[in-house]
Design a protein around this motif. Structure first.
Motif, mmCIF file in Angstrom:
data_model
loop_
_atom_site.group_PDB
_atom_site.id
_atom_site.type_symbol
_atom_site.label_atom_id
_atom_site.label_comp_id
_atom_site.label_asym_id
_atom_site.label_seq_id
_atom_site.Cartn_x
_atom_site.Cartn_y
_atom_site.Cartn_z
ATOM 1 N N GLU A 1 0.823 -1.207 0.000
ATOM 2 C CA GLU A 1 0.000 0.000 0.000
ATOM 3 C C GLU A 1 0.861 1.264 0.000
ATOM 4 O O GLU A 1 0.553 2.238 -0.684
ATOM 5 N N GLU A 2 1.946 1.209 0.762
ATOM 6 C CA GLU A 2 2.842 2.366 0.849
ATOM 7 C C GLU A 2 3.508 2.630 -0.506
ATOM 8 O O GLU A 2 3.581 3.776 -0.963
ATOM 9 N N PHE A 3 3.964 1.557 -1.163
ATOM 10 C CA PHE A 3 4.621 1.704 -2.459
ATOM 11 C C PHE A 3 3.619 2.135 -3.531
ATOM 12 O O PHE A 3 3.944 2.914 -4.419
ATOM 13 N N ASN A 4 2.391 1.631 -3.434
ATOM 14 C CA ASN A 4 1.328 2.015 -4.363
ATOM 15 C C ASN A 4 1.072 3.525 -4.270
ATOM 16 O O ASN A 4 0.929 4.214 -5.278
ATOM 17 N N GLU A 5 1.025 4.031 -3.045
ATOM 18 C CA GLU A 5 0.813 5.462 -2.806
ATOM 19 C C GLU A 5 1.978 6.270 -3.373
ATOM 20 O O GLU A 5 1.792 7.323 -3.996
ATOM 21 N N LEU A 6 3.181 5.747 -3.177
ATOM 22 C CA LEU A 6 4.396 6.410 -3.650
ATOM 23 C C LEU A 6 4.382 6.508 -5.190
ATOM 24 O O LEU A 6 4.690 7.559 -5.757
ATOM 25 N N CYS A 7 3.993 5.408 -5.850
ATOM 26 C CA CYS A 7 3.906 5.395 -7.326
ATOM 27 C C CYS A 7 2.860 6.394 -7.812
ATOM 28 O O CYS A 7 3.083 7.114 -8.782
ATOM 29 N N PHE A 8 1.722 6.424 -7.125
ATOM 30 C CA PHE A 8 0.633 7.314 -7.524
ATOM 31 C C PHE A 8 1.072 8.777 -7.461
ATOM 32 O O PHE A 8 0.760 9.573 -8.344
ATOM 33 N N GLU A 9 1.807 9.119 -6.405
ATOM 34 C CA GLU A 9 2.309 10.493 -6.254
ATOM 35 C C GLU A 9 3.222 10.872 -7.415
ATOM 36 O O GLU A 9 3.255 12.020 -7.849
ATOM 37 N N PHE A 10 3.953 9.897 -7.930
ATOM 38 C CA PHE A 10 4.924 10.138 -9.004
ATOM 39 C C PHE A 10 4.275 10.035 -10.389
ATOM 40 O O PHE A 10 4.936 10.198 -11.405
ATOM 41 N N GLY A 11 2.973 9.740 -10.410
ATOM 42 C CA GLY A 11 2.271 9.657 -11.687
ATOM 43 C C GLY A 11 2.320 8.283 -12.324
ATOM 44 O O GLY A 11 2.079 8.134 -13.522
ATOM 45 N N LEU A 12 2.645 7.245 -11.528
ATOM 46 C CA LEU A 12 2.693 5.871 -12.032
ATOM 47 C C LEU A 12 1.598 5.050 -11.365
ATOM 48 O O LEU A 12 0.898 5.536 -10.478
ATOM 49 N N GLU A 13 1.472 3.792 -11.763
ATOM 50 C CA GLU A 13 0.462 2.926 -11.164
ATOM 51 C C GLU A 13 1.057 1.560 -10.893
ATOM 52 O O GLU A 13 1.659 0.938 -11.782
ATOM 53 N N LEU A 14 0.910 1.105 -9.652
ATOM 54 C CA LEU A 14 1.325 -0.255 -9.309
ATOM 55 C C LEU A 14 0.220 -1.184 -9.789
ATOM 56 O O LEU A 14 -0.865 -1.243 -9.211
ATOM 57 N N ASP A 15 0.496 -1.892 -10.878
ATOM 58 C CA ASP A 15 -0.532 -2.682 -11.550
ATOM 59 C C ASP A 15 -0.847 -3.974 -10.803
ATOM 60 O O ASP A 15 -1.997 -4.347 -10.650
ATOM 61 N N GLU A 16 0.206 -4.652 -10.351
ATOM 62 C CA GLU A 16 -0.007 -5.974 -9.747
ATOM 63 C C GLU A 16 1.206 -6.370 -8.908
ATOM 64 O O GLU A 16 2.325 -5.998 -9.214
ATOM 65 N N ILE A 17 0.945 -7.117 -7.833
ATOM 66 C CA ILE A 17 2.036 -7.708 -7.047
ATOM 67 C C ILE A 17 1.949 -9.211 -7.281
ATOM 68 O O ILE A 17 0.937 -9.836 -6.955
ATOM 69 N N THR A 18 2.987 -9.774 -7.857
ATOM 70 C CA THR A 18 2.926 -11.175 -8.272
ATOM 71 C C THR A 18 4.293 -11.833 -8.064
ATOM 72 O O THR A 18 5.147 -11.308 -7.363
ATOM 73 N N SER A 19 4.504 -12.962 -8.683
ATOM 74 C CA SER A 19 5.798 -13.651 -8.662
ATOM 75 C C SER A 19 5.931 -14.438 -9.959
ATOM 76 O O SER A 19 4.943 -14.643 -10.677
ATOM 77 N N GLU A 20 7.145 -14.871 -10.243
ATOM 78 C CA GLU A 20 7.383 -15.643 -11.471
ATOM 79 C C GLU A 20 6.529 -16.909 -11.473
ATOM 80 O O GLU A 20 5.977 -17.314 -12.493
ATOM 81 N N LYS A 21 6.392 -17.510 -10.285
ATOM 82 C CA LYS A 21 5.619 -18.749 -10.153
ATOM 83 C C LYS A 21 4.142 -18.498 -10.474
ATOM 84 O O LYS A 21 3.504 -19.279 -11.190
ATOM 85 N N ASP A 22 3.610 -17.387 -9.965
ATOM 86 C CA ASP A 22 2.198 -17.055 -10.217
ATOM 87 C C ASP A 22 1.941 -16.801 -11.705
ATOM 88 O O ASP A 22 0.920 -17.215 -12.248
ATOM 89 N N ILE A 23 2.879 -16.086 -12.343
ATOM 90 C CA ILE A 23 2.723 -15.756 -13.766
ATOM 91 C C ILE A 23 2.680 -17.025 -14.609
ATOM 92 O O ILE A 23 1.800 -17.201 -15.458
ATOM 93 N N ILE A 24 3.650 -17.955 -14.374
ATOM 94 C CA ILE A 24 3.706 -19.206 -15.144
ATOM 95 C C ILE A 24 2.477 -20.057 -14.853
ATOM 96 O O ILE A 24 1.900 -20.677 -15.751
ATOM 97 N N SER A 25 2.044 -20.059 -13.583
ATOM 98 C CA SER A 25 0.876 -20.847 -13.178
ATOM 99 C C SER A 25 -0.383 -20.391 -13.914
ATOM 100 O O SER A 25 -1.171 -21.201 -14.380
#
Length: 568
Positions: A1-25
């Motif tokens: 949540e803290e990093f998401n807020e930080l990205c938003f302030e900078f004009g970016l968007e935290l799209d997803e929190i995942t892992s290599e295993k989740d992506i392949i799965s």
């Protein structure tokens, strides 16, 4: 949540929190994901024009400057003493293939596994983005300690080029090499860029060692690794502006790891006409914007010095000049996206925080209104559904066969707009009729209980030399009835209902009539042309058995298609 807020302030968007295993799965199933890494990955959405944020180095640097943890670095190009620098000589043979090239050296760089992976990853991202899949620009990075300058960028016949490609165990000629990589999942997408050219571009060192064959692959001899200390970077392309931008981004992002941070050793490029140019340019430029321009565009009341601080946080070093009348902004070489004063204002708004801008009622009142054509479309959709027909939404692109061969027409008679580089045979042209889409929908739903009654109201596209874009859209309504009997009376009844809703009476003077005609897609003697308001608006009838068979259907089918724009 803290990093998401930080990205938003900078004009970016935290799209997803995942892992290599989740992506392949998700993509290939849990069985394939066994043994994959569980390390948490942040997927961050970056604006397509912010090339400097596409790697971890640039993103971290941008965030640290934004939160005032570090000062904005100053990028410097070091010009070696006369005769000691590297030179890239471009020959005139390259003019017809890839006429432009730039070069530089990252001297005494210190790679780790993570830095090296990031270096390669940024090149690939930029190849897909600004370089348009290597069509405009392609980069090559080489271990300078394994080669000796000056370097020559030339073009030769495929049979004359022979070298060991990256990660291969033997040498191949360019012709053999193309055959080898035709099935490669990664490189086969770039072969077409030079495949049909009489000469292929190639870069040699002074001893005849092949550095690369742009835009396809580097030579194995100059392969860089984590242990590489001096990297010779070259970019070749068909667009010199894009090449300079790409080049500046690559060298500025990774010059951080050089012995002298944020410094790049320049190289001399010699053109076929004898002129020379020093790269990278790393050009800084200054722009002046009045504080009133910020107030007008954003609607915030900040002092000029506050605005200058906001811009400095966005990597645009700024200060107030002329008794507060102007703000002077220095545009660094990493910010190729800053083209106009509006781009500078946008960065000020991001730094200020969009959520902090006071909402105000506009001084000019305007009342929104639905586009009449869309309003008519919405009204018709409701009543057609009430008439027992199901709405379908089909693709605006289709194959040439769908609108021509399958309907018994020649493609030249359709006035179809063709796609220059279709990805698949299914999407070759823009549709000129809605009928094929509905027939394909029925074919995909043959197991559904009969009758199938479908309709669609959407745009079709035809060529029109009188418009500025050479094509025109028309809003069509199409309905299809599919059952054991043709059901012409059902479709005819639907036409009458539509005309009743549109308050068009069934007479020749100011209403609508149907007249017998023939159409390649319709059964002989079972086709009628519809006239309304003195013009032909479409046709209805029983489809020809050949058409039904070509769309893999087995039952009789009747159809109606009209242009609804005359009724707006």
């Amino acid at each position: 949540e803290e990093f998401n807020e930080l990205c938003f302030e900078f004009g970016l968007e935290l799209d997803e929190i995942t892992s290599e295993k989740d992506i392949i799965s998700k993509e290939k199933g849990e069985e394939k994901a066994k043994g994959a890494s569980d390390t948490v990955l942040y997927k961050i959405d970056v604006f397509f024009n912010r090339y400097d944020l596409l790697c971890l180095e640039g993103l971290v640097r941008g965030l640290q400057v934004f939160f005032l943890r570090i000062n904005l670095p100053r990028y410097e190009k070091i010009i070696p003493a006369q005769g000691e620098g590297q030179r890239l000589i471009i020959t005139e043979e390259t003019v017809q293939v890839r006429p432009h090239a730039v070069a530089a050296v990252l001297r005494n760089i210190n790679f780790t596994k993570e830095r090296y992976d990031s270096f390669i990853d940024l090149q690939e991202k930029l190849h897909q983005n600004i370089c348009r899949r290597r069509a405009l620009v392609a980069i090559g990075t080489h271990d300078l300690d394994t080669i000796s300058g000056p370097f020559t960028f030339t073009a030769k016949a495929p049979s004359e080029i022979k070298f060991k490609p990256l990660n291969q165990s033997q040498e191949y000629t360019a012709s053999q090499f193309f055959y080898l990589y035709r099935t490669d999942s990664h490189l086969r997408h770039y072969l077409h860029l030079i495949e049909n050219k009489p000469l292929y571009p190639v870069i040699y060192d002074s001893n005849g060692v092949v550095l690369s064959m742009p835009p396809i692959i580097n030579g194995d001899h100059t392969k860089i690794s984590v242990n590489t200390r001096n990297v010779f970077v070259e970019c070749t392309g068909t667009d010199i502006t894009k090449a300079k931008i790409f080049f500046d981004i690559i060298v500025t992002m990774f010059s951080e790891y050089c012995e002298k941070p944020f410094s790049v050793e320049a190289a001399e490029v010699v053109y076929p006409n004898g002129k020379t140019h020093i790269y990278p340019e790393l050009a800084y430029r200054k722009e002046k914007v009045k504080p009133e321009f910020f107030y007008k565009k954003i609607g915030i009341s900040e002092t000029p010095s506050s605005l200058a601080k906001l811009l400095t946080r966005m990597c645009l070093k700024s200060h107030v000049t002329g008794n507060g009348n102007n703000i002077e902004i220095e545009i660094p070489p990493t910010r190729a996206d800053i083209i106009h004063a509006c781009d500078i204002v946008e960065d000020a708004a991001i730094a200020y925080g969009y959520n902090n801008i006071q909402m105000t009622i506009p001084k000019t009142y305007t009342i929104a209104n639905q586009l009449p054509l869309n309003k008519l479309t919405e009204l018709l959709r409701l009543d057609l559904a009430a008439a027992g027909f199901t709405e379908a939404l089909t693709f605006a692109l289709c194959s040439q066969e769908d609108i021509a061969d399958k309907l018994g027409m020649d493609i030249s008679a359709t006035k179809a707009v063709r796609i220059a580089n279709p990805k698949t045979a299914e999407f070759q042209v823009a549709r000129t009729t809605l009928l094929p889409g509905l027939l394909k929908t029925i074919a995909a739903n043959r197991k559904m209980p009969l009758p199938l009654k479908l309709f669609e109201i959407s745009d079709i596209v035809v060529k029109d030399p009188n418009t500025d874009v050479g094509a025109r859209n028309y809003r069509h309504f199409c309905a299809v009835y599919y059952n054991k009997s043709p059901g012409f009376e059902i479709i005819h009844g639907l036409l009458d209902r539509v005309m009743q809703l549109l308050e068009v009476p069934p007479n020749e003077e100011n209403g609508y009539i149907i007249k017998a005609t023939e159409g390649s897609a319709f059964f002989p003697g079972r086709c009628a042309e519809i006239f309304a308001k003195g013009q032909s608006i479409g046709r209805l009838g029983v489809l020809h058995p050949d058409v039904i068979t070509k769309f893999e259907l087995t039952m009789p089918c009747s159809a109606l298609e009209i242009n609804i724009e005359p009724f707006v």
